[in-house]
Design a protein around this motif. Structure first.
Motif, PDB file in Angstrom:
ATOM      1  N   ASP A  77       0.866  -1.157   0.000  1.00  0.00           N
ATOM      2  CA  ASP A  77       0.000   0.000   0.000  1.00  0.00           C
ATOM      3  C   ASP A  77       0.914   1.222   0.000  1.00  0.00           C
ATOM      4  O   ASP A  77       1.198   1.798   1.035  1.00  0.00           O
ATOM      5  N   GLY A  78       1.407   1.550  -1.177  1.00  0.00           N
ATOM      6  CA  GLY A  78       2.475   2.538  -1.275  1.00  0.00           C
ATOM      7  C   GLY A  78       1.992   3.942  -1.535  1.00  0.00           C
ATOM      8  O   GLY A  78       0.827   4.261  -1.340  1.00  0.00           O
ATOM      9  N   GLY A  79       2.941   4.760  -1.959  1.00  0.00           N
ATOM     10  CA  GLY A  79       2.641   6.154  -2.258  1.00  0.00           C
ATOM     11  C   GLY A  79       3.078   6.500  -3.664  1.00  0.00           C
ATOM     12  O   GLY A  79       3.863   5.771  -4.278  1.00  0.00           O
ATOM     13  N   SER A  80       2.578   7.608  -4.163  1.00  0.00           N
ATOM     14  CA  SER A  80       2.959   8.057  -5.500  1.00  0.00           C
ATOM     15  C   SER A  80       4.222   8.908  -5.430  1.00  0.00           C
ATOM     16  O   SER A  80       4.569   9.447  -4.374  1.00  0.00           O
ATOM     17  N   LEU A  81       4.915   8.993  -6.551  1.00  0.00           N
ATOM     18  CA  LEU A  81       6.096   9.857  -6.665  1.00  0.00           C
ATOM     19  C   LEU A  81       5.866  10.811  -7.835  1.00  0.00           C
ATOM     20  O   LEU A  81       5.350  10.401  -8.877  1.00  0.00           O
ATOM     21  N   ALA A  82       6.228  12.054  -7.644  1.00  0.00           N
ATOM     22  CA  ALA A  82       6.137  13.012  -8.747  1.00  0.00           C
ATOM     23  C   ALA A  82       7.431  13.816  -8.799  1.00  0.00           C
ATOM     24  O   ALA A  82       7.790  14.498  -7.840  1.00  0.00           O
ATOM     25  N   VAL A  83       8.132  13.663  -9.909  1.00  0.00           N
ATOM     26  CA  VAL A  83       9.366  14.419 -10.133  1.00  0.00           C
ATOM     27  C   VAL A  83       8.963  15.617 -10.990  1.00  0.00           C
ATOM     28  O   VAL A  83       8.389  15.451 -12.070  1.00  0.00           O
ATOM     29  N   GLN A  84       9.236  16.813 -10.465  1.00  0.00           N
ATOM     30  CA  GLN A  84       8.725  18.020 -11.120  1.00  0.00           C
ATOM     31  C   GLN A  84       9.850  18.964 -11.498  1.00  0.00           C
ATOM     32  O   GLN A  84      10.420  19.618 -10.630  1.00  0.00           O
ATOM     33  N   GLU A  85      10.175  18.962 -12.775  1.00  0.00           N
ATOM     34  CA  GLU A  85      11.106  19.966 -13.320  1.00  0.00           C
ATOM     35  C   GLU A  85      12.419  20.044 -12.555  1.00  0.00           C
ATOM     36  O   GLU A  85      12.891  21.144 -12.257  1.00  0.00           O
ATOM     37  N   ILE A  86      12.986  18.880 -12.210  1.00  0.00           N
ATOM     38  CA  ILE A  86      14.224  18.984 -11.432  1.00  0.00           C
ATOM     39  C   ILE A  86      15.426  19.302 -12.322  1.00  0.00           C
ATOM     40  O   ILE A  86      15.548  18.824 -13.445  1.00  0.00           O
ATOM     41  N   THR A  87      16.292  20.125 -11.751  1.00  0.00           N
ATOM     42  CA  THR A  87      17.567  20.462 -12.382  1.00  0.00           C
ATOM     43  C   THR A  87      18.674  20.053 -11.429  1.00  0.00           C
ATOM     44  O   THR A  87      18.467  19.975 -10.217  1.00  0.00           O
TER      45      THR A  87
ATOM     46  N   ALA B 212      12.379  -4.431   4.209  1.00  0.00           N
ATOM     47  CA  ALA B 212      12.203  -4.575   5.656  1.00  0.00           C
ATOM     48  C   ALA B 212      11.860  -3.237   6.314  1.00  0.00           C
ATOM     49  O   ALA B 212      11.228  -3.198   7.367  1.00  0.00           O
ATOM     50  N   MET B 213      12.273  -2.145   5.682  1.00  0.00           N
ATOM     51  CA  MET B 213      11.958  -0.796   6.186  1.00  0.00           C
ATOM     52  C   MET B 213      10.487  -0.438   5.969  1.00  0.00           C
ATOM     53  O   MET B 213      10.031   0.620   6.373  1.00  0.00           O
ATOM     54  N   ARG B 214       9.769  -1.312   5.242  1.00  0.00           N
ATOM     55  CA  ARG B 214       8.361  -1.075   4.890  1.00  0.00           C
ATOM     56  C   ARG B 214       8.194   0.245   4.136  1.00  0.00           C
ATOM     57  O   ARG B 214       7.450   1.140   4.570  1.00  0.00           O
ATOM     58  N   PRO B 215       8.920   0.360   3.014  1.00  0.00           N
ATOM     59  CA  PRO B 215       8.902   1.616   2.262  1.00  0.00           C
ATOM     60  C   PRO B 215       7.587   1.792   1.503  1.00  0.00           C
ATOM     61  O   PRO B 215       6.867   0.824   1.253  1.00  0.00           O
ATOM     62  N   GLU B 216       7.325   3.031   1.129  1.00  0.00           N
ATOM     63  CA  GLU B 216       6.128   3.334   0.338  1.00  0.00           C
ATOM     64  C   GLU B 216       6.414   3.270  -1.150  1.00  0.00           C
ATOM     65  O   GLU B 216       5.499   3.238  -1.974  1.00  0.00           O
ATOM     66  N   ALA B 217       7.702   3.291  -1.505  1.00  0.00           N
ATOM     67  CA  ALA B 217       8.099   3.201  -2.914  1.00  0.00           C
ATOM     68  C   ALA B 217       9.527   2.678  -2.966  1.00  0.00           C
ATOM     69  O   ALA B 217      10.260   2.759  -1.989  1.00  0.00           O
ATOM     70  N   MET B 218       9.889   2.122  -4.127  1.00  0.00           N
ATOM     71  CA  MET B 218      11.232   1.561  -4.286  1.00  0.00           C
ATOM     72  C   MET B 218      11.858   2.089  -5.572  1.00  0.00           C
ATOM     73  O   MET B 218      11.192   2.210  -6.602  1.00  0.00           O
ATOM     74  N   LEU B 219      13.161   2.362  -5.485  1.00  0.00           N
ATOM     75  CA  LEU B 219      13.944   2.803  -6.634  1.00  0.00           C
ATOM     76  C   LEU B 219      14.987   1.727  -6.937  1.00  0.00           C
ATOM     77  O   LEU B 219      15.647   1.232  -6.018  1.00  0.00           O
ATOM     78  N   PHE B 220      15.111   1.373  -8.197  1.00  0.00           N
ATOM     79  CA  PHE B 220      16.095   0.358  -8.604  1.00  0.00           C
ATOM     80  C   PHE B 220      17.016   0.973  -9.650  1.00  0.00           C
ATOM     81  O   PHE B 220      16.546   1.437 -10.689  1.00  0.00           O
ATOM     82  N   ASP B 221      18.322   0.985  -9.383  1.00  0.00           N
ATOM     83  CA  ASP B 221      19.267   1.528 -10.367  1.00  0.00           C
ATOM     84  C   ASP B 221      20.106   0.395 -10.948  1.00  0.00           C
ATOM     85  O   ASP B 221      21.097  -0.015 -10.358  1.00  0.00           O
TER      86      ASP B 221
END
Ligand code: ADP
Ligand code: MG
Length: 261
Positions: A21-31, A173-182
């Protein structure tokens, strides 16, 4: 649900049917700049709750930098990144990294400490959990990746694929709301890639919100809800996999696909 209540698949591994039951991510105009070198020129994309977005593009196009900004391993020089609508740039980096897990090409495990120690250490230090509760959360994380039987092993005793699954378990294990994979599979021997990709596909199916930088175009086509193509610090195309792979619009994406497919 606890690991003991989990059904078992044909190979004897537990099958976890629990939904995230995660959360959304929004990347907005990052420089973002490294000194005089501008590497992100206003990058925007969204990952809706439970969605998998794969980020593809040539080496040096800024994929890792964008992902690292989402976990504040880099601080963007402009724009904003929202987690469930809340700006992450004003959050403490520690809190953000609990809420958004990250998995790297290198597993970054302590090779001579047990799998369990590798997992409980950050839970105790960052989450401030007691020894007992950290152990419980760590074992729950291991069960998520089907490695409950490896808790007392040391990473040096495991295959690269198993080590990467432990690294994923440590993040889970941290029970994150979202995950990033590089490029989570780029350092693995070819025969070990499939197991890690199928674990990632499993997390996706269970509703984990995921941003995945990958060279695995097959995975992007199968597992992604949307694919973001980056080149030279910009998002050049963003669309469903069918559109990106079968009907690329820009000359840059066409050239990239001609190289990698
Ligand atoms: P990708 O992940 O798409 O290969 P990166 O985000 O790693 O691209 O890199 C984007 C650009 O930023 C490249 O030109 C790279 O050389 C540069 N870069 C990345 N990290 C650093 C750093 N720590 N210091 C200076 N330049 C960097
Ligand atoms: Mg990279």
């Amino acid at each position: 649900p606890s690991s003991t209540s989990m059904p078992i698949d044909a190979s004897g591994d537990p099958v976890n049917l629990e939904r995230f039951d995660g959360g959304s991510l929004a990347v907005q105009e990052i420089t973002m700049s490294f000194g005089p070198l501008k590497v992100l020129h206003g990058v925007s994309f969204e990952v809706a709750q439970g969605e998998v977005v794969c980020i593809i593009g040539p080496s040096g196009s800024g994929k890792s930098t964008a992902l690292r900004c989402m976990n504040r391993l880099e601080q963007p020089t402009g724009g904003d990144i929202l987690l469930d609508g809340e700006s992450t740039l004003t959050m403490s980096a520690d809190l953000l990294r609990q809420r958004v897990g990250m998995v790297f090409q290198q597993f970054n495990l302590f090779p001579h400490r047990t799998v369990l120690d590798n997992m409980t250490l950050p839970l105790r230090r960052v989450k401030k959990l007691s020894k007992e509760v950290a152990r419980e959360w760590a074992l729950a994380g291991l069960a998520q990746v089907g490695l409950s039987d490896k808790a007392t092993y040391r990473p040096v005793q495991l295959s690269g694929g198993q080590q990467q699954r432990v690294a994923i378990a440590r993040a889970l294990a941290m029970r994150p709301e979202a995950m990033l994979f590089d490029e989570a599979t780029s350092a693995l021997d070819p025969e070990l890639v499939k197991g890690v990709l199928s674990l990632m596909a499993d997390l996706a199916q269970r509703g984990m919100t995921m941003a995945v930088v990958t060279h695995e175009m097959g995975f992007a086509r199968r597992a992604a809800h949307r694919v973001v193509f980056m080149d030279q610090g910009q998002v050049v195309e963003d669309g469903p996999p069918d559109q990106i792979f079968d009907d690329p619009q820009s000359p840059r994406l066409k050239a990239f696909l001609a190289e990698v497919l």
